[in-house]
Motif scaffolding. Structure first.
Motif, PDB file in Angstrom:
ATOM      1  N   ASP A   1       0.861  -1.182   0.000  1.00  0.00           N
ATOM      2  CA  ASP A   1       0.000   0.000   0.000  1.00  0.00           C
ATOM      3  C   ASP A   1       0.897   1.232   0.000  1.00  0.00           C
TER       4      ASP A   1
ATOM      5  N   SER B   1       0.109   5.164   2.136  1.00  0.00           N
ATOM      6  CA  SER B   1      -0.931   4.475   2.909  1.00  0.00           C
ATOM      7  C   SER B   1      -1.655   5.357   3.896  1.00  0.00           C
TER       8      SER B   1
ATOM      9  N   GLY C   1      -3.982   4.230   7.080  1.00  0.00           N
ATOM     10  CA  GLY C   1      -4.463   2.880   6.844  1.00  0.00           C
ATOM     11  C   GLY C   1      -5.842   2.789   6.228  1.00  0.00           C
TER      12      GLY C   1
ATOM     13  N   ALA D   1      -5.058  -0.073   3.873  1.00  0.00           N
ATOM     14  CA  ALA D   1      -4.231  -1.145   4.444  1.00  0.00           C
ATOM     15  C   ALA D   1      -4.988  -1.933   5.499  1.00  0.00           C
TER      16      ALA D   1
ATOM     17  N   VAL E   1      -0.142  -7.050   4.471  1.00  0.00           N
ATOM     18  CA  VAL E   1       0.024  -5.758   3.795  1.00  0.00           C
ATOM     19  C   VAL E   1       1.320  -5.109   4.263  1.00  0.00           C
TER      20      VAL E   1
ATOM     21  N   ALA F   1       2.689  -1.383   4.335  1.00  0.00           N
ATOM     22  CA  ALA F   1       2.219  -0.009   4.188  1.00  0.00           C
ATOM     23  C   ALA F   1       3.401   0.948   4.152  1.00  0.00           C
TER      24      ALA F   1
ATOM     25  N   GLU G   1       4.407   5.094   3.839  1.00  0.00           N
ATOM     26  CA  GLU G   1       3.874   6.446   3.984  1.00  0.00           C
ATOM     27  C   GLU G   1       4.997   7.380   4.417  1.00  0.00           C
TER      28      GLU G   1
ATOM     29  N   HIS H   1       5.418  -2.047   7.887  1.00  0.00           N
ATOM     30  CA  HIS H   1       5.306  -0.645   7.482  1.00  0.00           C
ATOM     31  C   HIS H   1       6.677   0.013   7.456  1.00  0.00           C
TER      32      HIS H   1
END
Length: 406
Positions: A266, A269, A272, A275, A284, A286, A288, A312
């Motif tokens: 993602d 992201s 979320g 996500a 997933v 993520a 960002e 993430h």
């Protein structure tokens, strides 16, 4: 007096006659008169009105700059927004059938930024007038949720407490599951007296949280929003979809695009939005740029049962996009960039082996540009959904499925 035939509606909602000459508030097919000032008409009079002209539902429509399309029928607005997407794609040589947009209801905006100025008798909160720094009060706004309009007296009190004599406060009010979340920018420096006053204000109006220039100054309850099964507490001022209906339409589009993913990345992201719902079906990763939003996503995932693993990273995808070796671990990708699009990240996706991409965008022109890059790399555009969660504005969003051809 010269008359002008309005031929089309421009991307900012102005009627356009041959020239081009711009006429604010005019619609295609209408004959108008007015005073020509450069390339704009002033003091416009509608001589022959369009059948699609309607009485604006909001009493503030003539002065408020928040909405550009309250004078048009829902049918016209829906078709025009679909045409905006169609023309953007056509500019890149792309043709595809588009259904009518999914449109959010009136009074459904769950967040709005109000402007506030001190006055001799107190403060005035509202939105700016069209093309002006003047603030008008909007107590009967038909765009935002009633909880937000009911908060205007509180916002004005914030102006009295925290605005300078000449400055303007910007107050973002977000409706959370547990009360209003208030994020103020442009105010006085925080001190003990102001902090105590804000504490009193929060109790009086039962606010969940107040932040001041990005710093949380008090939190009575976590201002959670629900994303799929998860409850997320966004950082102050963080991005959130404008309406629950719009968010639901976009999430459903992503789920439709990626029905049986094995592993999802993602990109952009946020906290979320996609996500967390997608983690109900697959692991997933993520990515960002804002670390605080990443932390909010991680906290929500760790405190929600029934989700697959979410990994993430905080990473600037404009300067440091994921490269093919990183992307090739995933069969599915979600990308939802800001209005500028994601040319650098799209270029890397185009070189990857990712088999299906859910492409979400808040700007049809950059969406079309980035989609064209993927098409040239061997992806097929399966479908595009148009989402209108910014009712009565010229803003339009899209969600699409791109699948790598075999």
């Amino acid at each position: 007096m010269t008359t002008y035939l309005i031929e089309r509606l421009g991307q900012h909602g102005d009627g356009i006659a041959t020239g081009p000459i711009y006429a604010r508030g005019a619609l295609p097919g209408e004959t108008v008169t007015g005073d020509l000032d450069g390339d704009r008409l002033r003091n416009i009079r509608i001589v022959t009105p369009s059948e699609d002209r309607v009485k604006p539902p909001c009493s503030h429509a003539k002065s408020c700059g928040g909405c550009q399309l309250q004078h048009v029928s829902d049918r016209f607005a829906s078709e025009w927004k679909r045409d905006v997407v169609r023309h953007a794609l056509a500019g890149q040589g792309i043709s595809i059938d588009l259904d009518a947009p999914v449109t959010s209801a009136p009074q459904s905006r769950r967040r709005a930024t109000f402007s506030v100025r001190r006055t001799k008798k107190g403060a005035l909160a509202g939105f700016h007038m069209k093309a002006s720094d003047t603030i008008i009060s909007v107590p009967h706004c038909q765009l935002v949720h009633p909880d937000l309009t009911a908060a205007l007296p509180m916002v004005e009190t914030l102006g009295v407490l925290g605005a300078s004599r000449k400055g303007e406060l910007s107050v973002l009010v977000t409706r959370s599951e547990l009360g209003l979340d208030i994020a103020v920018t442009g105010g006085k420096d925080m001190d003990l007296t102001l902090h105590q006053a804000l504490s009193d204000l929060a109790r009086a109006y039962d606010l969940a949280r107040i932040s001041w220039d990005g710093e949380i100054v008090l939190q009575r309850r976590s201002p959670v929003v629900r994303l799929g099964k998860a409850e997320v507490t966004p950082p102050p001022g963080a991005f959130l979809q404008a309406t629950k209906e719009g968010e639901s339409a976009l999430v459903q589009s992503v789920k439709q695009a990626l029905p049986r993913p094995k592993a999802v990345v993602d990109l952009f992201s946020g906290c979320g939005t996609f996500a967390l719902p997608m983690a109900e079906f697959a692991p997933v990763h993520a990515v960002e740029g804002d670390r605080d939003m990443v932390n909010s996503l991680d906290h929500a995932w760790r405190n929600t049962e029934g989700l697959k693993r979410i990994t993430h990273e905080a990473r600037d995808l404009f300067r440091n996009p994921l490269i093919p070796n990183e992307l090739n671990r995933f069969d599915s990708a979600i990308i939802d960039p800001p209005r500028a699009g994601a040319a650098a990240q799209i270029a890397e996706l185009a070189k990857s082996t990712v088999s299906q991409i859910a492409h979400v965008s808040c700007h049809p022109t950059t969406f079309a540009r980035d989609t064209a890059t993927l098409l040239r790399a061997g992806y097929d555009l399966e479908w595009v959904t148009v989402v209108d969660q910014f009712r009565w504005s010229t803003h339009v969003e899209v969600a699409a499925l791109l699948r790598r051809n075999k």
